[in-house]
Motif scaffolding. Structure first.
Motif, short mmCIF file in Angstrom:
data_model
loop_
_atom_site.label_atom_id
_atom_site.label_comp_id
_atom_site.label_asym_id
_atom_site.label_seq_id
_atom_site.Cartn_x
_atom_site.Cartn_y
_atom_site.Cartn_z
N LEU A 103 27.54 93.07 -75.91
CA LEU A 103 27.55 91.61 -76.05
C LEU A 103 26.46 90.98 -75.19
O LEU A 103 25.75 90.07 -75.64
CB LEU A 103 28.92 91.06 -75.66
N ALA A 136 33.03 85.21 -82.94
CA ALA A 136 31.83 84.89 -82.18
C ALA A 136 31.12 86.15 -81.69
O ALA A 136 29.89 86.22 -81.68
CB ALA A 136 32.18 83.99 -81.00
N VAL A 137 31.89 87.16 -81.26
CA VAL A 137 31.29 88.43 -80.83
C VAL A 137 30.52 89.06 -81.98
O VAL A 137 29.39 89.56 -81.80
CB VAL A 137 32.37 89.40 -80.32
N PHE A 185 37.12 84.11 -80.44
CA PHE A 185 36.31 85.11 -79.74
C PHE A 185 35.83 86.22 -80.66
O PHE A 185 34.65 86.59 -80.64
CB PHE A 185 37.11 85.70 -78.58
N LEU A 192 32.83 81.90 -77.81
CA LEU A 192 33.10 83.11 -77.04
C LEU A 192 34.11 82.85 -75.92
O LEU A 192 34.85 83.75 -75.52
CB LEU A 192 31.80 83.65 -76.43
N ARG A 193 34.16 81.63 -75.42
CA ARG A 193 35.09 81.28 -74.34
C ARG A 193 36.48 80.94 -74.86
O ARG A 193 37.40 80.74 -74.07
CB ARG A 193 34.52 80.10 -73.54
#
Length: 423
Positions: A28, A58-59, A55, A49-50
């Protein structure tokens, strides 16, 4: 905190096998670096990501951006806050060719009954349909992550590949968008193994490249020779570069100079360095110096195949057996094994890899030289009517056929000798 005693090397550096958690973390970080280096580090991506709810997607979007960046694409993020129309996630323009694609990334989340260690077969039909429904300004490129655990050992073809290919073939017949046949798209189906082996050290990334209504791309190319594969690839060259980038992205680079990670300063490890001269035996037993111009390692054979250039400009192919130490050094850093930073695959896994090995050295060989090299070939008269590029392609493909046939003999599990599309 759980502490573990790790072996300390002679240089004072501690080392250990990489776990899935470390690979996912470093992967990442590297993807975000590639994104920032290519265009920008999108604030919206960092926000997602937060957020635990977004998540996973987004990864995967970060992985897609990193892969495109490594393949030579310039990336422009779409304004997905524009509610007047649907949007793909980004536009990717190849820096060399100018060809532009609308890119959409979909992932099967861990909430799905088909994710993780599910006994149900993987499916991409819903994700593919949603991606095709997005409005696109350019040719379409769709990434879909399966999010599966236990999909086989490194080097093995997972059983889901044929299932996914059949599902895409059926979707080609069934899908309509707003009453019209669904548009064509390049489809990259991936499965990133590290996230399902966070505490383990054995995992692999696997992918399948195929065309939705693009019958001559990747896994569906109906080729009968390496030269036919080359012709098909030239139509989809940017996607070929992308497939290679996906392959390379399975590992994060460990060094960028010409020293191998396993090589101490006083090492006597014999090195094959591109640009250096070596004594090459002739047919009469004499040894003549020749410069190593390119090389590739075939891991199953534990050999390095090198292209050497004599002083008169002619070339020869020679093979060198590799020691255990050399093989270990190569596996740690294949990009720098031959003394330069070189994009490489870890092995010749398909016929085009063999072709590319020769093409790197001979793509720009003058036509006069190619005519000289092929003067004693049975079909020389016909070949010498070809232009430089086509003659070079034929020349390289015939050497590649020889290399690939030997590789296929030593690896009888290759079910389709001209298969392609696996990443």
């Amino acid at each position: 905190m759980l502490q573990q005693t790790l072996p300390k090397g002679p240089d004072g550096i501690y080392s250990a096998e990489m776990t899935g958690a470390v690979r996912a973390y470093l992967g990442l970080a590297y993807d975000l670096f590639l994104s920032a280096h290519n265009a920008e580090l999108p604030e919206l991506l960092l926000t997602r990501l937060r957020n635990a709810q977004t998540f996973e997607g987004a990864v995967y979007e970060a992985r897609v951006i990193g892969s495109l960046a490594r393949a030579g694409f310039h990336i422009e993020l779409e304004d997905e806050t524009d509610s007047n129309r649907s949007h793909c996630e980004l536009a990717a323009t190849h820096k060399d060719t100018g060809r532009k694609f609308s890119v959409e990334a979909k992932t099967v989340t861990s909430l799905s009954s088909r994710s993780g260690a599910s006994a149900e077969p993987p499916r991409i039909r819903n994700q593919l349909y949603k991606a095709l429904c997005k409005q696109a300004d350019h040719e379409r490129m769709i990434f879909i992550e399966l999010n599966r655990a236990g999909t086989g050992a490194p080097g093995e073809m997972p059983d889901w590949m044929q299932h996914i290919d059949a599902e895409i073939e059926q979707a080609e017949k069934d899908f309509t968008i707003e009453g019209r046949p669904a548009p064509p798209a390049y489809v990259m189906v991936t499965n990133l193994g590290a996230i399902h082996a966070l505490d383990g050290t054995v995992f692999t990334d696997v992918g399948l490249a195929c065309g939705f209504k693009i019958p001559d791309f990747a896994s569906r190319t109906p080729a009968r020779s390496i030269l036919e594969l080359v012709d098909a690839r030239d139509k989809h060259l940017e996607l070929h570069w992308l497939r290679k980038a996906l392959n390379r992205q399975q590992t994060v680079p460990s060094t960028f100079d010409d020293r191998l990670p396993d090589e101490p300063k006083d090492s006597s490890l014999p090195r094959l360095l591109i640009g250096s001269a070596y004594l090459i035996p002739l047919a009469d037993g004499r040894e003549v110096p020749a410069v190593l111009t390119d090389a590739v390692v075939l891991e199953p054979e534990r050999r390095a195949y090198g292209t050497y250039r004599y002083a008169d400009g002619t070339h020869v192919i020679c093979a060198n057996d590799l020691s255990d130490a050399e093989m270990a050094a190569y596996k740690r850093s294949p990009e720098t094994f031959f003394g330069i930073v070189k994009d490489v695959t870890r092995e010749i896994s398909e016929p085009l890899d063999a072709f590319d090995f020769f093409w790197e050295s001979h793509a720009d060989t003058p036509r006069e030289k190619l005519i000289e090299f092929t003067s004693n070939w049975p079909d020389a008269a016909a070949l010498h009517r070809l232009d430089q590029r086509r003659l070079a392609q034929v020349y390289c493909s015939r050497f590649a056929e020889h290399m690939w046939s030997r590789h296929a003999r030593e690896n009888p599990d290759l079910s389709n000798p001209y298969g392609t599309g696996k990443t």
